[in-house]
Design an enzyme around this catalytic site. Structure first.
Site, PDB file in Angstrom:
ATOM      1  N   LYS A  73       0.820  -1.214   0.000  1.00 57.30           N
ATOM      2  CA  LYS A  73       0.000   0.000   0.000  1.00 57.30           C
ATOM      3  C   LYS A  73       0.857   1.269   0.000  1.00 57.30           C
ATOM      4  O   LYS A  73       0.628   2.189  -0.797  1.00 57.30           O
ATOM      5  CB  LYS A  73      -0.941  -0.036   1.216  1.00 57.30           C
ATOM      6  CG  LYS A  73      -1.898   1.133   1.337  1.00 57.30           C
ATOM      7  CD  LYS A  73      -3.124   0.758   2.137  1.00 57.30           C
ATOM      8  CE  LYS A  73      -2.804   0.019   3.411  1.00 57.30           C
ATOM      9  NZ  LYS A  73      -2.097   0.849   4.416  1.00 57.30           N
ATOM     10  N   THR A  75       4.027   1.481  -0.826  1.00 59.52           N
ATOM     11  CA  THR A  75       4.793   1.486  -2.075  1.00 59.52           C
ATOM     12  C   THR A  75       3.953   2.049  -3.216  1.00 59.52           C
ATOM     13  O   THR A  75       4.434   2.834  -4.047  1.00 59.52           O
ATOM     14  CB  THR A  75       5.249   0.053  -2.420  1.00 59.52           C
ATOM     15  OG1 THR A  75       5.925  -0.493  -1.293  1.00 59.52           O
ATOM     16  CG2 THR A  75       6.179   0.049  -3.607  1.00 59.52           C
ATOM     17  N   ARG A  96       2.407   8.221   6.781  1.00 59.97           N
ATOM     18  CA  ARG A  96       2.677   8.198   8.220  1.00 59.97           C
ATOM     19  C   ARG A  96       4.158   7.959   8.506  1.00 59.97           C
ATOM     20  O   ARG A  96       4.888   7.460   7.667  1.00 59.97           O
ATOM     21  CB  ARG A  96       1.866   7.077   8.891  1.00 59.97           C
ATOM     22  CG  ARG A  96       0.378   7.302   8.871  1.00 59.97           C
ATOM     23  CD  ARG A  96      -0.365   6.109   9.441  1.00 59.97           C
ATOM     24  NE  ARG A  96      -0.234   4.937   8.577  1.00 59.97           N
ATOM     25  CZ  ARG A  96      -0.586   3.713   8.935  1.00 59.97           C
ATOM     26  NH1 ARG A  96      -1.062   3.485  10.139  1.00 59.97           N
ATOM     27  NH2 ARG A  96      -0.461   2.703   8.093  1.00 59.97           N
ATOM     28  N   LYS A 107       7.181  -6.428  11.150  1.00 61.09           N
ATOM     29  CA  LYS A 107       6.469  -5.771  10.055  1.00 61.09           C
ATOM     30  C   LYS A 107       7.394  -5.005   9.111  1.00 61.09           C
ATOM     31  O   LYS A 107       7.200  -4.992   7.907  1.00 61.09           O
ATOM     32  CB  LYS A 107       5.422  -4.806  10.636  1.00 61.09           C
ATOM     33  CG  LYS A 107       4.653  -4.016   9.570  1.00 61.09           C
ATOM     34  CD  LYS A 107       3.611  -3.119  10.227  1.00 61.09           C
ATOM     35  CE  LYS A 107       2.895  -2.257   9.194  1.00 61.09           C
ATOM     36  NZ  LYS A 107       3.756  -1.220   8.625  1.00 61.09           N
ATOM     37  N   ALA A 275      -3.446   1.894  13.719  1.00 59.28           N
ATOM     38  CA  ALA A 275      -4.584   1.744  12.812  1.00 59.28           C
ATOM     39  C   ALA A 275      -5.679   0.845  13.366  1.00 59.28           C
ATOM     40  O   ALA A 275      -6.774   0.804  12.815  1.00 59.28           O
ATOM     41  CB  ALA A 275      -4.111   1.220  11.462  1.00 59.28           C
ATOM     42  N   PHE A 303      -3.912  -0.388   7.148  1.00 58.76           N
ATOM     43  CA  PHE A 303      -4.494  -1.708   6.931  1.00 58.76           C
ATOM     44  C   PHE A 303      -5.454  -1.720   5.740  1.00 58.76           C
ATOM     45  O   PHE A 303      -5.347  -0.905   4.836  1.00 58.76           O
ATOM     46  CB  PHE A 303      -5.160  -2.231   8.207  1.00 58.76           C
ATOM     47  CG  PHE A 303      -4.203  -2.451   9.339  1.00 58.76           C
ATOM     48  CD1 PHE A 303      -2.967  -3.050   9.116  1.00 58.76           C
ATOM     49  CD2 PHE A 303      -4.509  -2.062  10.629  1.00 58.76           C
ATOM     50  CE1 PHE A 303      -2.067  -3.261  10.158  1.00 58.76           C
ATOM     51  CE2 PHE A 303      -3.610  -2.270  11.674  1.00 58.76           C
ATOM     52  CZ  PHE A 303      -2.388  -2.867  11.436  1.00 58.76           C
ATOM     53  N   PHE A 383       3.985  -8.627  -8.887  1.00 56.02           N
ATOM     54  CA  PHE A 383       5.093  -9.459  -8.400  1.00 56.02           C
ATOM     55  C   PHE A 383       5.604 -10.282  -9.589  1.00 56.02           C
ATOM     56  O   PHE A 383       4.833 -10.639 -10.485  1.00 56.02           O
ATOM     57  CB  PHE A 383       4.619 -10.404  -7.291  1.00 56.02           C
ATOM     58  CG  PHE A 383       4.534  -9.752  -5.928  1.00 56.02           C
ATOM     59  CD1 PHE A 383       5.450 -10.065  -4.930  1.00 56.02           C
ATOM     60  CD2 PHE A 383       3.534  -8.827  -5.642  1.00 56.02           C
ATOM     61  CE1 PHE A 383       5.364  -9.478  -3.669  1.00 56.02           C
ATOM     62  CE2 PHE A 383       3.450  -8.232  -4.395  1.00 56.02           C
ATOM     63  CZ  PHE A 383       4.374  -8.557  -3.408  1.00 56.02           C
ATOM     64  N   TRP A 411       7.188  -0.797  -8.237  1.00 62.43           N
ATOM     65  CA  TRP A 411       8.251  -1.350  -7.388  1.00 62.43           C
ATOM     66  C   TRP A 411       9.518  -1.548  -8.226  1.00 62.43           C
ATOM     67  O   TRP A 411      10.618  -1.264  -7.777  1.00 62.43           O
ATOM     68  CB  TRP A 411       7.795  -2.679  -6.785  1.00 62.43           C
ATOM     69  CG  TRP A 411       8.764  -3.269  -5.803  1.00 62.43           C
ATOM     70  CD1 TRP A 411       8.816  -3.044  -4.453  1.00 62.43           C
ATOM     71  CD2 TRP A 411       9.849  -4.169  -6.092  1.00 62.43           C
ATOM     72  NE1 TRP A 411       9.855  -3.748  -3.886  1.00 62.43           N
ATOM     73  CE2 TRP A 411      10.507  -4.448  -4.878  1.00 62.43           C
ATOM     74  CE3 TRP A 411      10.326  -4.768  -7.266  1.00 62.43           C
ATOM     75  CZ2 TRP A 411      11.608  -5.292  -4.785  1.00 62.43           C
ATOM     76  CZ3 TRP A 411      11.431  -5.613  -7.184  1.00 62.43           C
ATOM     77  CH2 TRP A 411      12.064  -5.871  -5.954  1.00 62.43           C
TER      78      TRP A 411
END
Length: 558
Positions: A73, A75, A96, A107, A275, A303, A383, A411
């Site tokens: 998210k 990224t 954030r 994480k 969150a 999230f 991916f 990415w």
């Protein structure tokens, strides 16, 4: 094909002096407060000076329910900001700040990844400009003043069994969840039970992220309920006379932090409320200021869309007067397969049927976003193991719901890899389709607000609240808090309170275990199921592999 790690890519960044980034936004050098050469805070006088400008367009990046497969998210948020600039738009991002606890736990950080990152990534994921330390210190000052007040006679008649204010530290430390305080004799005060939360769960953090300015911050801090008397009447922070000194400690932390992406585009990185237990968005002051400085502002919510986007729409936008123009829902083929029942170890193998079986989770988030009146596009975060047939399955599913899905390769390629989505976002923003409205009105009862979120967003059959909880909600309404929005605290991994129930489950209830009031932040916290406000470290924490190499560079951070 071997890819470089995030930190290796970030280390090779061709960063521009922060004054050049500020100049792009029209921020004079005298209104930039530099922290080194590549980050700075924005002065309050400058923020005040741009308030009469027209707002730009606001784009929210949200996602499906998170899975161990990863969604990307942040990224995507960074990549989309770069993509919008790549197609010639004046855009910036707002995200954030990272908490130290997850960085050293499991994480990871919060600066994006691959070629879609915000830099300096090491600083951002560690101490940055000290905002979290300031919040921890302000919170700790109040903790100390409460116990000091009790020690010196307890003029407010605080019931020691009903001190609601816990302590905080910005680290995952399960040993501190429940502690005994003031042991060791008369000189150390009156023994009682207490505990620690992680700093991002502090109401001070939520307040800093919702306050419009320092005056509003001080007012909200004073409004916090810190304890109760024997007659159950509340004791406020202002009764302890702590809000002034806390505001002094938070003076600099209130100012947004300006940094840049790998492609030298401007980014505000400011605040980071939990969150689950709070609203999980960057600060109002950063977002509202960005909207005065750029034509397009890309931000994110914590999230999945059920937890993060709902709070963004129902709490942040409602409180700050923000009106989002478009939503990007991030999904991955890998996550769809996990929702379709595939184990993480088997995600590399093509399985089109599993993708189709997992798509209902995405579908529910698409339907939910329509309830807020904001048009959406689905961003498929690519991916290398994705096959054409799997990607097409996601696109076809989204098309059946009347929403376009676009494959993004930011990415790997940065802004160039997400220009198609950037163009679609501009199209949605300029279409005039957006008719934002919160899910429920201010005048609805607190219990009805809870039921509305649980049934409309989570799709629960019913909400289980015992009479004690309903009586507490009624008491708050009688005390003048009935207009507040509700902030549901539950697992992020499922629409239910059971983190193992992936997909789009039906036929379940939402149990409300506890309700808390964040009177300063301005919302009612509704705890559903088991929620940890102080995480623990995993068996093998990331901290074990983080070190300085012979050149003095950080290794193992990512």
């Amino acid at each position: 094909m071997a890819f470089k790690s995030d930190i290796e890519i970030a280390r090779e960044a061709n960063k521009k002096p922060i004054q050049e980034i500020g100049d792009r936004l029209g921020i004079p050098t005298e209104h930039l407060l530099p922290y080194g050469h590549d980050k700075a805070k924005i002065s309050q006088p400058f923020i005040d000076s741009v308030q009469d400008r027209k707002d730009g367009k606001l784009i929210l990046v949200t996602a499906i329910n998170p899975t161990p497969a990863g969604e990307g998210k942040t990224t995507t948020t960074v990549g989309l900001g770069d993509g919008l600039n790549k197609i010639g738009k004046n855009a910036m991002i707002c995200i954030r700040e990272a908490s130290l606890g997850p960085n050293f736990g499991m994480k990871g950080g919060a600066a994006g990844g691959g070629k879609a990152q915000v830099v300096p990534m090491e600083d951002m994921n560690l101490h940055f400009t000290g905002d979290f330390h300031a919040i921890t210190s302000a919170h700790s000052l109040l903790s100390a003043m409460i116990d000091n007040h009790i020690y010196w006679g307890n003029e407010c008649d605080i019931d020691l069994r009903r001190v609601a204010w816990r302590r905080v530290v910005d680290m995952n430390d399960r040993a501190l969840r429940n502690v005994a305080l003031s042991l060791g004799g008369v000189a150390n005060g009156f023994p009682r039970e207490g505990g620690f939360d992680i700093t991002v769960a502090s109401e001070v953090m939520a307040i800093l992220c919702l306050a419009k300015n320092l005056k509003d911050l001080e007012q909200r801090l004073g409004d916090m309920i810190v304890a109760y008397r024997r007659d159950k009447s509340p004791v406020f922070c202002r009764d302890i006379k702590a809000e002034g000194a806390m505001t002094v400690l938070l003076k600099d932390a209130m100012q947004p932090n300006l940094v840049q992406t790998l492609e030298n585009n401007p980014a505000f990185v400011h605040g980071g409320p939990f969150a689950n237990i709070a609203h999980g968005c960057n600060s109002v002051i950063a977002t509202s200021t960005a909207l005065k400085l750029a034509d397009y502002v890309v931000t994110e919510a914590g999230f999945g869309a059920d937890l993060g986007a709902e709070k963004f729409m129902d709490i942040k936008c409602r409180k700050a007067g923000l009106r989002p123009d478009a939503v990007v829902i991030v999904a991955t083929v890998r996550a769809m397969k996990m929702n379709g029942g595939v184990a993480k170890a088997d995600l590399g193998a093509e399985n089109v049927q599993a993708v189709k079986d997992g798509c209902p989770n995405l579908g529910r988030h698409i339907e939910n976003m329509k309830k807020f009146g904001v048009p959406a596009v689905v961003g498929i975060n690519h991916f290398v193991t994705d096959t054409d047939a799997e990607v097409q399955a996601v696109m076809d599913f989204c098309a059946s719901l009347g929403v376009e899905a676009i494959l993004n390769k930011h990415w790997e390629f940065g802004g160039e890899g997400i220009t198609e989505t950037a163009k679609k976002v501009v199209e949605l923003c300029e279409s005039g389709e957006a008719d934002y409205h919160p899910l429920y009105g201010d005048d609805m009862s607190l219990a009805d607000k809870i039921e509305t979120v649980c049934k409309e967003i989570y799709r629960a059959d019913s909400v289980v609240m015992d009479n004690k909880i309903r009586a507490q909600l009624k008491d708050w309404e009688d005390q003048g808090y009935g207009h507040l929005p509700v902030c549901l605290a539950k697992t992020q991994y499922s629409f239910t309170t059971d983190p193992t129930m992936r997909g789009a489950p039906t036929g379940f209830d939402i149990p409300v275990r506890e309700v808390r009031i964040s009177a300063g932040a301005g919302f009612i916290v509704v705890v559903c199921g088991e929620i940890m406000t102080m995480p623990g470290l995993p068996r093998t924490p990331a901290a074990e592999s983080i070190h300085l190499n012979e050149d003095g560079l950080i290794e193992g951070l990512f």
